[in-house]
Design an enzyme around this catalytic site. Structure first.
Site, short mmCIF file in Angstrom:
data_model
loop_
_atom_site.label_atom_id
_atom_site.label_comp_id
_atom_site.label_asym_id
_atom_site.label_seq_id
_atom_site.Cartn_x
_atom_site.Cartn_y
_atom_site.Cartn_z
N GLU A 130 -9.86 3.28 -5.33
CA GLU A 130 -9.68 4.62 -4.93
C GLU A 130 -8.58 5.55 -5.68
O GLU A 130 -7.70 6.06 -5.06
CB GLU A 130 -9.35 4.67 -3.37
N ASP A 173 0.78 -1.12 -0.07
CA ASP A 173 -0.26 -0.09 0.06
C ASP A 173 0.89 1.25 0.02
O ASP A 173 2.21 1.11 -0.13
CB ASP A 173 -1.16 0.19 1.17
N HIS A 232 -2.90 4.04 -4.07
CA HIS A 232 -2.13 3.22 -2.90
C HIS A 232 -1.03 2.68 -3.04
O HIS A 232 -0.33 1.57 -2.79
CB HIS A 232 -3.08 2.01 -2.59
#
Length: 632
Positions: free
Chosen positions: A412, A287, A341
């Site tokens: 995202e 991440d 991420h």
């Protein structure tokens, strides 16, 4: 002016004063060490006493449990002529005590016989390959070790009035797949029968795959338990079980990027998954905070992205995790999240002559670019990004042996980040283009063919009009949004193969508040095991003829343990027994909710996990384990 003698005298006095102080300090330290050692010894004695049978300590059992009206009732031992422990009463009374509950016919004896772990042997009577035979032997050895861990607590002092222990001969026949790996089409069904043959119990397991036979081992182990009053292992003298899972994908996601977890904790988690017949360890390995995988194909990612040399998983670590998982009937699905991420792990491009591999790395204010710090997003127009992804994907497939399913992340994405750097193109088109090019890299990494199922997280990209532009033949969606969100249902209505991970039911990190402020956090209240167990979103599918929607294609589900507020030492109690509740929902999917029988069986399963070294949270006060029906 001081004389030399005077100076020496005062210096010597000061010296001896320091020596005296040091002696006193050493004496105090020695006393403290002795006290600590005594406390540790005392605590060890308490721990040992807590696990030894009462009669070995010279203490008469205080309670007995009697099966009345299909329930175990606790009575003072002095008021009954029957002395029976709670585990034995639970196993011989009405409930099956198996977890997860089998889906086929089950017949269990109500009598038990003493057995011993060293008396359990294996005979493979049919196998489609040498590899399957080897894996059966190794998986059997793990099962026997699990049983030995129970037996060790008996302290070796059996009661003489329960008879001589029986041997158990386990005969296994696998008639089917020669592949030991869990595949999307693996038949995980099995049949188990136990019957006495003289002084030996014969347990026959038949299956169509190694994974199915391994599940048979697990069920067999659950029919063997330690009786603390007899100080002996007991086993049902006869049983018949037919079983198969409702869903093919039964997963647990663990995030090791926000915080690092040592390899033994991952292995223990996999062992607990196997005990509950979960079959997919979704390893969210990277991440924006860290990249802990040291990959030979791209060592720079861990070099620049890991927290430090003590927070890295080597290729040998990964192989060890994959090996243990395979013996437990589990696939390891490693996810390298992209294009968002990502973080400092991708910042070395310019120095290596590869240009910017990522943009917006640790940009401020972070709240304008990502959901939590630090931010970072891959450069969709740098061809070196896709070369790196191909190399990483290739190594992951080689390390895990999983080539029919893959997870490429896809959650995202910050449109603002890409708009700042590529203002000539709609960021959503860039996102779609990145996904297509990542799929091409995966195709090359997998020997010129796409995996049967490539997973993406649900996102803006999985909403109309972009959803219709995705490759429905090869792409599946892991739906993390709330079950009532229209976009969550839209993915299912569009006919995409889906993995359910609804945030309002199966996110295990919810309910602990926000780490950034005093709010309740991003996902609200704690998800209890009862809520997890009772969540059955696939039952809400509307008739296709009435809605015009495609039939739903739910492959299964996964609980998600994100770790912003969790680190080594706290994992077991956060995940278990809640993940066990999910395991039964995805294996058996019975219509009833968290009924009394479910409480009883889950409490027994928690005791099994404890015996295997896992430290799950309690379901209730211990008094309720002793008096369950008074608490329900």
């Amino acid at each position: 002016m001081k004389s030399w003698g005077e100076s020496l005298g005062r210096g010597a006095s000061a010296h001896f004063s320091r020596v005296g102080w040091l002696r006193r300090a050493l004496l105090l330290l020695a006393a403290a060490a002795c006290t600590a050692a005594a406390l540790l010894y005392w605590r060890q004695q308490l721990d040992d006493r807590a696990h030894r049978p009462l009669h070995n300590l010279g203490i008469e059992p205080q309670w007995t449990w009697i099966c009345r009206n299909e329930r175990c009732e606790r009575l003072p031992a002095s008021e009954s002529t029957i002395l029976q422990s709670l585990p034995t009463c639970n196993m011989l009374c009405a409930s099956t005590q198996l977890w997860p509950q089998p889906t086929g016919p089950v017949s269990l004896a109500t009598a038990a016989v003493p057995v011993r772990a060293d008396g359990i042997s294996l005979k493979v009577t049919a196998s489609p390959s040498r590899e399957v035979t080897e894996h059966l032997n190794d998986a059997f050895a793990l099962m026997r070790d699990d049983i030995k861990s129970l037996e060790k607590t008996a302290d070796g002092k059996r009661r003489s009035d329960i008879g001589s222990p029986r041997d158990i001969l386990v005969r296994v026949a696998v008639n089917g797949s020669a592949d030991v790996r869990l595949r999307l089409d693996t038949d995980e069904s099995y049949k188990l029968s136990i019957r006495p043959n003289g002084y030996t119990l014969v347990a026959d397991i038949t299956a169509h795959s190694f994974c199915g036979a391994r599940h048979g081992f697990e069920t067999l182990s659950q029919l063997i338990w330690l009786d603390p009053y007899a100080s002996s292992l007991l086993a049902l003298e006869a049983a018949s079980v037919e079983d198969a899972p409702r869903f093919h994908y039964r997963g647990l996601l663990l995030d090791t990027a926000r915080n690092y977890f040592p390899v033994p904790e991952l292995l223990r988690t996999i062992d607990a998954m196997g005990a509950c017949k979960l079959n997919t360890f979704h390893w969210h390995a990277s991440d924006s905070q860290s990249f802990p995988l040291r990959l030979n194909s791209a060592p720079q990612l861990a070099q620049h992205g890991a927290y430090g040399p003590g927070a890295i998983y080597t290729p040998d670590d990964i192989r060890a995790i994959v090996r243990r998982a395979r013996l437990r009937g589990i696939r390891v699905l490693i996810e390298i999240d992209a294009p968002a991420h990502v973080g400092r792990a991708w910042a070395w491009g310019p120095a290596a002559g590869l240009g910017h591999l990522a943009h917006c790395i640790e940009v401020e204010p972070w709240s304008a670019f990502c959901g939590e710090p630090p931010c970072g997003q891959l450069n969709p127009r740098n061809p070196h990004v896709y070369d790196l992804l191909e190399r990483v994907y290739t190594e992951i497939i080689q390390l895990t042996g999983v080539d029919d399913i893959f997870h490429i992340g896809g959650d995202e994405v910050s449109e603002r980040c890409w708009t700042q750097h590529f203002n000539d193109t709609d960021p959503m088109d860039l996102w779609l283009d990145f996904t297509n090019r990542a799929m091409l890299a995966l195709n090359r990494a997998n020997g010129g063919k796409l995996p049967e199922l490539t997973l993406l997280w649900s996102s803006r990209l999985t909403r109309s009009p972009y959803l219709e532009r995705l490759d429905r033949k090869h792409i599946g969606i892991q739906v993390w949004g709330a079950s009532r969100w229209p976009e969550s249902r839209a993915v299912l209505d569009a006919g995409f193969r889906s993995i359910i991970s609804h945030v309002d039911a199966w996110y295990l990190d919810c309910g602990f508040g926000s780490w950034r402020d005093s709010s309740d956090g991003h996902c609200g209240p704690y998800r209890s095991w009862q809520q997890i167990y009772e969540h059955r979103p696939w039952t809400e599918e509307a008739p296709a003829a009435a809605t015009g929607a495609e039939p739903w294609r739910v492959e299964g589900g996964a609980a998600c343990q994100w770790t912003e507020q969790l680190a080594a030492g706290g994992l077991d109690a956060r995940v278990w027994p809640r993940a066990a509740a999910l395991a039964e929902r995805l294996w058996a999917d019975r219509a009833e909710g968290a009924a009394a029988d479910v409480y009883l069986r889950l409490d027994t399963q928690r005791a099994r996990l404890l015996a295997r070294g896992v430290r799950p949270a309690p379901l209730w006060p211990r008094w309720c384990s002793h008096n369950p029906h008074a608490c329900l």
